[in-house]
Scaffold this active site. Structure first.
Site, PDB file in Angstrom:
ATOM      1  N   GLU A   1      24.998  33.728 103.541  1.00  0.00           N
ATOM      2  CA  GLU A   1      26.123  34.054 103.633  1.00  0.00           C
ATOM      3  C   GLU A   1      26.243  35.178 104.729  1.00  0.00           C
ATOM      4  O   GLU A   1      27.215  35.327 105.354  1.00  0.00           O
ATOM      5  CB  GLU A   1      26.655  34.469 102.367  1.00  0.00           C
ATOM      6  CG  GLU A   1      26.886  33.673 101.367  1.00  0.00           C
ATOM      7  CD  GLU A   1      27.701  34.382  99.971  1.00  0.00           C
ATOM      8  OE1 GLU A   1      28.506  35.153 100.047  1.00  0.00           O
ATOM      9  OE2 GLU A   1      27.446  33.958  98.953  1.00  0.00           O
TER      10      GLU A   1
ATOM     11  N   GLU B   1      30.713  32.486  93.181  1.00  0.00           N
ATOM     12  CA  GLU B   1      31.403  32.421  94.538  1.00  0.00           C
ATOM     13  C   GLU B   1      30.586  31.916  95.480  1.00  0.00           C
ATOM     14  O   GLU B   1      31.093  31.301  96.197  1.00  0.00           O
ATOM     15  CB  GLU B   1      31.532  33.944  94.864  1.00  0.00           C
ATOM     16  CG  GLU B   1      32.683  34.332  95.668  1.00  0.00           C
ATOM     17  CD  GLU B   1      33.998  34.087  95.366  1.00  0.00           C
ATOM     18  OE1 GLU B   1      34.968  34.074  95.977  1.00  0.00           O
ATOM     19  OE2 GLU B   1      34.240  34.099  93.996  1.00  0.00           O
TER      20      GLU B   1
ATOM     21  N   TYR C   1      19.783  40.828  93.150  1.00  0.00           N
ATOM     22  CA  TYR C   1      21.348  40.529  93.551  1.00  0.00           C
ATOM     23  C   TYR C   1      21.970  41.534  92.697  1.00  0.00           C
ATOM     24  O   TYR C   1      21.706  41.693  91.417  1.00  0.00           O
ATOM     25  CB  TYR C   1      21.755  39.128  93.246  1.00  0.00           C
ATOM     26  CG  TYR C   1      22.782  38.682  93.661  1.00  0.00           C
ATOM     27  CD1 TYR C   1      23.125  38.842  94.664  1.00  0.00           C
ATOM     28  CD2 TYR C   1      23.745  38.158  92.698  1.00  0.00           C
ATOM     29  CE1 TYR C   1      24.275  38.270  95.408  1.00  0.00           C
ATOM     30  CE2 TYR C   1      24.965  37.737  93.344  1.00  0.00           C
ATOM     31  CZ  TYR C   1      25.275  37.874  94.516  1.00  0.00           C
ATOM     32  OH  TYR C   1      26.693  37.342  94.976  1.00  0.00           O
TER      33      TYR C   1
ATOM     34  N   HIS D   1      20.393  35.930  86.653  1.00  0.00           N
ATOM     35  CA  HIS D   1      19.174  35.723  85.652  1.00  0.00           C
ATOM     36  C   HIS D   1      18.695  37.163  85.434  1.00  0.00           C
ATOM     37  O   HIS D   1      18.007  37.325  84.474  1.00  0.00           O
ATOM     38  CB  HIS D   1      18.057  34.940  86.516  1.00  0.00           C
ATOM     39  CG  HIS D   1      18.327  33.639  86.897  1.00  0.00           C
ATOM     40  ND1 HIS D   1      18.853  32.721  85.646  1.00  0.00           N
ATOM     41  CD2 HIS D   1      18.737  32.700  87.806  1.00  0.00           C
ATOM     42  CE1 HIS D   1      19.248  31.507  86.243  1.00  0.00           C
ATOM     43  NE2 HIS D   1      19.092  31.812  87.325  1.00  0.00           N
TER      44      HIS D   1
END
Length: 818
Positions: free
Chosen positions: A8, A85, A288, A333
């Site tokens: 991304e 997303e 993340y 996770h």
């Protein structure tokens, strides 16, 4: 080229390409490449809610390049983020690049480290269409709500307004909290606390004890009577209890808890926190940052255990496995944690270092031992009041445990009490009965709004920051500090000299970084709640999120969910067409003018709320006045409105001439005897002191400002105008002026501005250099009527209609400089 990997962000691409090595080319999609087309709704409702996607104009060049690289590659790997997303972006890439979604390799990773990347490449999967469909359903539903509700707001209330499924609910929370605060009636009570002196058997002082009375008094008389009784009483230790306690660490950060903690500990906005966390993630420093999970992987737990034992000792280790409470937590996770627990500090921008430290401390603390405490509670008897008592409490940390790295402000000696025994005597030090006022419900700040949205199940981690940013950008909410107001309170003090009562003053009601609703927020919320209650219903909004989760699990067709919603929603849109503009805008009749008997209304206009005398009937032209800062539409009374029509008000004549000379010799002046007139405009109150000469009134009431105060404001404005000029070039319209961020170049005719670097000496710039920079500078943005002409033709009539019905347009032209 053998393998093309698409991620991304470009920052992430560089890091991943370094880990993958030869045979892999990594490129970025720069986020979303496609979205529902902007023209029209972009959704074919009759054909199963089929969306019409288009490649964004700014991404066409990048998509063309990716297409070319995809054709040359043997394999294409879609490595977008692991949430819904990211899954949707991967699917859009596959569609736009003509890839077969059923066999295109999709890889995900929770952290950007070499082992994580290599493990992902070793176990690719395909695009999860259930996740894609859940994201599609959210996007389509939000487009439908926004597309059908926003035009109604334009027609019925004001052009340019918007509505959204989550944003409107967030605004409703803030509006309703403000109503609670306005309706709150502050009671008071008297709370007693102070210090007693502990005596030994010989009557010698051995230390001080901080005490308080647990219950409060309802009035000053009872509080005074209690202190009088204590002054003549014998005091002694009635009971003494010591018991061990512990404090456990909190779970590692989720998205919302990180946003809340960064706000309280670092002062970051929600948007700022997510931007910094994104950079930390893309540079491989943290996992993340969009997650609902509090879980840590076994590898992370083992690494944390080793790091704690090495730095602090084995007694500080306590392995914990947290479980996410929400049944609807997203598919991420792990919690947010450092990718390497052995790295306590990182290099980079200061705020990145501060946020990383917060994440590291919270995550490492979660695997550390409890803090061990010893809590002491003492009851002190008052012999003249056998049914009453004073209490003292203390807390000592006997083992710091996780507080060694994640301290909540506890100190090992805080609240420590001197040694005591039952029956031991005490004597008076000083006791104070202070009048305390009940506080209204607290206004939301960004962090507390996130916490509330999360608790109610509204939105998801990826939606909190953009939602809070949107409601501020759209003018529904302002985030600001507000000063408190002086408030008197009573205080009764008892010491060895006797009892003394006095009235003191304090500042009450100050606010810092709080979210305040605007008038238009209240109007839109009331209108939507009345006519579209289901859309703004808290439980309904949360249930919609649950349905997205069901779709993501593959247990519901996304079209079914949208069809059920639209059958209930669209008829209400059609019914709202019959609502009058006056009803929707909550125009309110205040009463009749005492002299003319004309009706007086409070209304909302293009530039904010205003009051109006007359209704325009019988060819009589209404007169208008803007509300003062702080006045609210739903609270203003007829008397308040009449006061507004006392403006403009002639404050007086300038008592003395005043002038200030700029560096180029320009004289800014006001003559003795010049009229000073206080006025109210759409941007607030101001003083007019000559043709096109204005001075803003800050901190003063235009209805009550004195001549002395007004003259001082005018003098300050004249001096500021003179000080603003840094350098001029005779015979030209080019000047160097002092701005908010430092000197800048301007052309008074073209209105173009050009920058001057901070390390440059503005006085050394030549006319040629200034002219060159002005030529290269972008054209100034058009405002007002000129900007309106650029609006789409479809919206122009609504804007003209709004302008005709509101008085502020004429006022703005006169007062813009204020």
């Amino acid at each position: 080229m053998t393998n093309l990997v698409i991620v991304e962000s470009p920052a992430k691409a560089k890091t991943i390409e370094k880990y993958l090595g030869k045979g892999f080319t990594v490129r970025s999609s720069y986020g979303h490449i496609r979205d529902i087309q902007k023209k029209g709704m972009g959704i074919d409702i009759a054909n199963g809610f089929s969306p019409n996607y288009e490649i964004s104009a700014d991404k066409k060049k990048n998509v063309a390049e990716l297409k070319k690289l995809a054709k040359e590659a043997e394999s294409v790997w879609l490595a977008t983020d692991e949430d819904r997303e990211g899954e949707a972006i991967a699917w859009h890439l596959a569609e736009a690049l003509n890839l077969d979604v059923s066999n295109t390799r999709r890889i995900v990773f929770h952290e950007i480290t070499k082992p994580a990347i290599e493990a992902a490449v070793a176990a690719p999967r395909t695009v999860d269409m259930d996740l894609v469909n859940a994201q599609q359903a959210r996007r389509i539903l939000d487009r439908i709500v926004g597309f059908e509700l926003s035009p109604i707001l334009w027609k019925k209330i004001r052009t340019g307004l918007s509505a959204g499924r989550v944003q409107s609910v967030a605004v409703r929370l803030i509006v309703e909290r403000e109503k609670e605060i306005e309706a709150f009636e502050a009671g008071f009570s008297f709370r007693v606390q102070g210090k007693l002196v502990l005596l030994d058997d010989q009557g010698l002082e051995t230390g001080e004890v901080e005490v308080k009375r647990s219950a409060t008094f309802d009035n000053e008389e009872d509080a005074t009577a209690f202190l009088q009784a204590v002054s003549a009483a014998n005091l002694s230790v009635l009971s003494l209890e010591e018991k061990p306690a512990k404090r456990s660490p909190k779970a590692p950060f989720t998205t919302s808890t990180l946003q809340q903690e960064a706000a309280s500990k670092l002062g970051f906005s929600v948007k700022q926190t997510m931007m910094i966390a994104q950079r930390l993630y893309e540079s491989g420093k943290i996992t993340y940052m969009r997650t609902d999970s509090v879980n840590l992987s076994e590898v992370a737990i083992a690494q944390a255990q080793q790091s704690i034992e090495s730095a602090y000792g084995a007694e500080y280790v306590h392995v914990r496995r947290y479980k996410t409470k929400q049944a609807d937590a997203q598919e991420a996770h792990e919690a947010i944690r450092p990718t390497d627990f052995n790295v306590q500090e990182v290099t980079g921008e200061r705020n990145e270092q501060r946020l990383y430290q917060l994440i590291w401390r919270r995550a490492i603390a979660s695997q550390m031992a409890d803090a061990q405490l010893m809590r002491t509670s003492v009851d002190i008897a008052i012999d003249s009041l056998p049914s009453d008592k004073l209490t003292a409490k203390g807390e000592v940390i006997t083992f710091d445990g996780f507080l060694k790295v994640y301290d909540f402000g506890d100190k090992s000696e805080e609240g420590r009490l001197p040694p005591m025994k039952i029956g031991q005597a005490l004597q008076l030090g000083s006791l104070v009965a202070r009048q305390s006022f009940a506080r209204p419900p607290a206004r939301y700040n960004e962090a507390s709004l996130v916490r509330t949205l999360e608790e109610m199940g509204i939105g998801r981690p990826s939606t909190y920051a953009p939602t809070i940013d949107t409601i501020q950008q759209r003018g529904y909410v302002v985030k600001e500090d507000r000063e408190g107001k002086p408030r008197d309170y009573r205080q009764i003090t008892l010491d060895v000299g006797g009892i003394q009562a006095e009235t003191l003053s304090e500042m009450a009601g100050s606010e810092k970084n709080k979210l305040f609703p605007t008038d238009i927020a209240g109007i839109v919320t009331n209108f939507l709640t009345k006519h579209f209650g289901e859309v703004l219903d808290y439980q309904f909004t949360a249930k919609v999120e649950d349905k997205f989760d069901v779709i993501a699990q593959g247990n519901m067709p996304w079209q079914t969910m949208l069809d059920d919603f639209y059958k209930q929603f669209h008829p209400k849109v059609e019914a709202a067409e019959d609502v009058s503009r006056e009803e929707a805008g909550q125009a309110r009749l205040l009463g009749n003018h005492p002299e003319s008997a004309l009706p007086m209304y409070v209304k909302i206009g293009r530039f904010g709320p205003y009051v109006q005398i007359g209704d325009g009937e019988n060819d009589e032209k209404p007169t208008f006045a803007s509300l003062m800062p702080g006045q609210k539409m739903d609270l203003i009374t007829l008397d308040d409105a009449l006061e507004l029509f006392k403006l403009p008000r002639e404050v007086g004549l300038m008592p003395e001439s005043y002038s200030a000379q700029a560096v180029d010799g320009t004289l800014f002046a006001v003559e003795k005897g010049q009229k000073l007139i206080a006025k109210q405009g759409p941007f607030g109150p101001y003083l007019e002191y000559g043709p096109k000469c204005y001075a803003p009134i800050k901190g003063f009431d235009p209805l009550n400002i004195t001549l002395e105060e007004a003259a001082a404001l005018v003098e300050a404005k004249i001096q500021a105008e003179a000080d603003k000029i840094v350098k001029t070039f005779p015979g030209t319209d080019v000047k160097i002026l002092k701005g908010r961020w430092g000197p800048y170049i301007t052309d008074l005719v073209t209105k173009k501005n050009a920058k001057i670097a901070k390390d440059e000496d503005a006085l050394q710039l030549s006319l040629e250099e200034c002219q060159k920079r002005l030529d290269e500078a972008p054209e100034p943005k058009k405002r007002g009527r000129a900007a309106a002409k650029k609006a789409p033709a479809k919206k122009a009539p609504a804007k003209k209609a709004a302008a005709k019905k509101t008085p502020a347009k004429k006022t703005t032209a006169k007062t813009k400089s204020s």
